[in-house]
Design a protein around this motif. Structure first.
Motif, mmCIF file in Angstrom:
data_model
loop_
_atom_site.group_PDB
_atom_site.id
_atom_site.type_symbol
_atom_site.label_atom_id
_atom_site.label_comp_id
_atom_site.label_asym_id
_atom_site.label_seq_id
_atom_site.Cartn_x
_atom_site.Cartn_y
_atom_site.Cartn_z
ATOM 1 N N VAL A 198 0.856 -1.202 0.000
ATOM 2 C CA VAL A 198 0.000 0.000 0.000
ATOM 3 C C VAL A 198 0.887 1.245 0.000
ATOM 4 O O VAL A 198 0.659 2.184 -0.769
ATOM 5 N N ALA A 199 1.965 1.192 0.783
ATOM 6 C CA ALA A 199 2.875 2.359 0.853
ATOM 7 C C ALA A 199 3.499 2.629 -0.515
ATOM 8 O O ALA A 199 3.727 3.767 -0.904
ATOM 9 N N SER A 200 3.707 1.557 -1.307
ATOM 10 C CA SER A 200 4.336 1.775 -2.622
ATOM 11 C C SER A 200 3.286 1.950 -3.720
ATOM 12 O O SER A 200 3.577 1.822 -4.909
ATOM 13 N N GLY A 201 2.014 2.201 -3.302
ATOM 14 C CA GLY A 201 0.988 2.591 -4.277
ATOM 15 C C GLY A 201 0.369 1.459 -5.063
ATOM 16 O O GLY A 201 -0.282 1.679 -6.084
ATOM 17 N N LEU A 202 0.531 0.213 -4.607
ATOM 18 C CA LEU A 202 -0.042 -0.920 -5.353
ATOM 19 C C LEU A 202 -1.565 -0.934 -5.243
ATOM 20 O O LEU A 202 -2.253 -1.656 -5.945
ATOM 21 N N GLY A 203 -2.102 -0.210 -4.282
ATOM 22 C CA GLY A 203 -3.557 -0.188 -4.093
ATOM 23 C C GLY A 203 -3.865 0.515 -2.783
ATOM 24 O O GLY A 203 -3.009 0.594 -1.905
ATOM 25 N N ALA A 204 -5.145 0.967 -2.666
ATOM 26 C CA ALA A 204 -5.526 1.674 -1.432
ATOM 27 C C ALA A 204 -5.622 0.677 -0.278
ATOM 28 O O ALA A 204 -5.471 1.019 0.896
ATOM 29 N N GLY A 205 -5.925 -0.571 -0.605
ATOM 30 C CA GLY A 205 -6.008 -1.609 0.439
ATOM 31 C C GLY A 205 -7.339 -1.617 1.173
ATOM 32 O O GLY A 205 -7.529 -2.388 2.107
ATOM 33 N N ASP A 206 -8.301 -0.789 0.662
ATOM 34 C CA ASP A 206 -9.604 -0.704 1.367
ATOM 35 C C ASP A 206 -10.717 -1.421 0.588
ATOM 36 O O ASP A 206 -11.898 -1.199 0.840
ATOM 37 N N GLY A 207 -10.335 -2.257 -0.355
ATOM 38 C CA GLY A 207 -11.333 -3.056 -1.073
ATOM 39 C C GLY A 207 -12.013 -2.320 -2.207
ATOM 40 O O GLY A 207 -12.735 -2.938 -2.999
ATOM 41 N N THR A 208 -11.790 -1.011 -2.318
ATOM 42 C CA THR A 208 -12.514 -0.269 -3.375
ATOM 43 C C THR A 208 -12.083 -0.757 -4.775
ATOM 44 O O THR A 208 -12.884 -0.797 -5.693
ATOM 45 N N ASP A 209 -10.838 -1.198 -4.902
ATOM 46 C CA ASP A 209 -10.404 -1.716 -6.216
ATOM 47 C C ASP A 209 -10.376 -3.247 -6.192
ATOM 48 O O ASP A 209 -9.711 -3.889 -6.991
ATOM 49 N N GLY A 210 -11.108 -3.795 -5.206
ATOM 50 C CA GLY A 210 -11.169 -5.263 -5.116
ATOM 51 C C GLY A 210 -10.000 -5.854 -4.368
ATOM 52 O O GLY A 210 -9.950 -7.041 -4.088
ATOM 53 N N LYS A 211 -9.021 -5.008 -4.012
ATOM 54 C CA LYS A 211 -7.841 -5.505 -3.283
ATOM 55 C C LYS A 211 -7.869 -4.968 -1.859
ATOM 56 O O LYS A 211 -8.188 -3.795 -1.641
ATOM 57 N N TRP A 212 -7.558 -5.832 -0.898
ATOM 58 C CA TRP A 212 -7.552 -5.436 0.527
ATOM 59 C C TRP A 212 -6.155 -5.528 1.097
ATOM 60 O O TRP A 212 -5.411 -6.443 0.765
ATOM 61 N N GLN A 213 -5.811 -4.576 1.987
ATOM 62 C CA GLN A 213 -4.605 -4.736 2.813
ATOM 63 C C GLN A 213 -4.996 -5.680 3.951
ATOM 64 O O GLN A 213 -6.121 -5.610 4.460
ATOM 65 N N VAL A 214 -4.089 -6.550 4.328
ATOM 66 C CA VAL A 214 -4.427 -7.653 5.231
ATOM 67 C C VAL A 214 -5.070 -7.191 6.539
ATOM 68 O O VAL A 214 -6.115 -7.724 6.936
ATOM 69 N N GLU A 215 -4.514 -6.196 7.196
ATOM 70 C CA GLU A 215 -5.045 -5.788 8.514
ATOM 71 C C GLU A 215 -6.389 -5.070 8.354
ATOM 72 O O GLU A 215 -7.298 -5.229 9.168
ATOM 73 N N THR A 216 -6.539 -4.321 7.264
ATOM 74 C CA THR A 216 -7.806 -3.601 7.011
ATOM 75 C C THR A 216 -8.952 -4.592 6.843
ATOM 76 O O THR A 216 -10.010 -4.451 7.456
ATOM 77 N N LEU A 217 -8.700 -5.641 6.054
ATOM 78 C CA LEU A 217 -9.753 -6.638 5.832
ATOM 79 C C LEU A 217 -10.047 -7.411 7.120
ATOM 80 O O LEU A 217 -11.210 -7.670 7.456
ATOM 81 N N SER A 218 -8.985 -7.714 7.875
ATOM 82 C CA SER A 218 -9.186 -8.453 9.126
ATOM 83 C C SER A 218 -10.133 -7.693 10.044
ATOM 84 O O SER A 218 -11.064 -8.262 10.629
ATOM 85 N N LYS A 219 -9.941 -6.378 10.149
ATOM 86 C CA LYS A 219 -10.795 -5.556 11.020
ATOM 87 C C LYS A 219 -12.221 -5.468 10.476
ATOM 88 O O LYS A 219 -13.196 -5.540 11.242
ATOM 89 N N GLU A 220 -12.360 -5.357 9.158
ATOM 90 C CA GLU A 220 -13.702 -5.290 8.558
ATOM 91 C C GLU A 220 -14.489 -6.569 8.864
ATOM 92 O O GLU A 220 -15.659 -6.525 9.222
ATOM 93 N N ILE A 221 -13.808 -7.710 8.712
ATOM 94 C CA ILE A 221 -14.503 -8.990 8.950
ATOM 95 C C ILE A 221 -14.869 -9.128 10.427
ATOM 96 O O ILE A 221 -15.971 -9.547 10.782
#
Ligand code: DER
Length: 253
Positions: A198-221
């Motif tokens: 996420v820091a290197s811009g591969l994605g926001a990590g919040d699921g908006t582009d279908g991709k999640w950062q691991v800790e963000t998704l863990s908290k959402e679930i």
């Protein structure tokens, strides 16, 4: 070397590096790798008062069969931390985030891991991947049986294409039950981004582009009503991974 030999090597090195003979409280995880950890600890422990905290019925069985003394998590003296906790994992990424729950023991595993000064993940080379959900396809989630439809629907809204309640298959008719008498849902997702992704811009990590950062998704679930615990161990203090040398770390050694 065989997979079993790789597990045994990783376990011996983990115990040599992280188990001190004076330890008093030691967390013991679930699965098959942990059996080698317990064998290695038994050879090194010198403290007659040492107690082992299990992470479920299977873990307790491993402790007792090794002739060691278990103590239940809820019998520990107040404010007592475990000196160290050892456990396996289904997959480990480059930031030492883990997928756990292949053995359906993730709730007590996380309770014990979080109460330890140091959490040692013992993983043979099959588990070592750049991102989670590369080789292991699903996130195990422990849920209250009454809530499965709520949780399945919410997981689909988060982008899981086909979450499934884990079946007892030939072992038990109907859904598998955990040591807490709950169900497990296995939820597939696209591979999970690390913090550095996420820091290197591969994605926001919040699921908006279908991709999640691991800790963000863990908290959402975890926020879904009915979820007891999520099989993602992220950003835990003191996480170390002992990975098998033979064929480990992509070295092909
Ligand atoms: O369920 C778990 O998280 C276990 O630690 C487990 O999946 C690891 O199992 P293994 O040591 O038999 O590969």
């Amino acid at each position: 070397h065989s997979i079993e030999e790789a597990k045994r090597q990783a376990a011996i090195r983990a115990v040599e590096d992280h188990f001190s003979p004076e330890a008093t409280y030691v967390g013991i995880g679930s699965g098959t790798t942990i059996i080698y950890v317990v064998e290695a600890i038994k050879e090194r422990s010198t403290n007659p008062h040492i107690r082992f905290v299990p992470t479920g019925y299977q873990s307790r069985q491993v402790i007792v069969r090794a002739g060691l003394t278990p103590i239940a998590f809820d019998s520990l003296p107040e404010d007592t931390m475990l000196d160290v906790a050892f456990d396996g994992a289904d997959e480990v990424d480059e930031e030492l985030n883990c997928i756990k729950g292949g053995g359906a023991c993730l709730f007590q595993e996380k309770l014990v891991a979080e109460r330890a000064r140091k959490f040692i993940c013992v993983a043979d080379y099959r588990k070592d991947q750049p991102r989670l959900l590369t080789n292991w396809p699903t996130i195990p989630i422990e849920v209250a049986p009454i809530s499965i439809y709520t949780v399945l629907h919410s997981l689909r809204l988060l982008g899981s294409p086909n979450p499934q309640v884990r079946d007892g298959l030939l072992v038990k008719a109907g859904p598998l039950k955990t040591d807490q008498d709950f169900f497990i849902i296995d939820a597939p997702f696209p591979s999970l981004l690390t913090s550095s992704d996420v820091a290197s811009g591969l994605g926001a990590g919040d699921g908006t582009d279908g991709k999640w950062q691991v800790e963000t998704l863990s908290k959402e679930i975890k926020l879904i009503t009915g979820v007891l615990e999520v099989g993602l161990f992220c950003g835990m203090d003191g996480v170390q991974a002992e990975k098998a040398r033979n064929g480990g770390l992509g070295t092909g050694s």
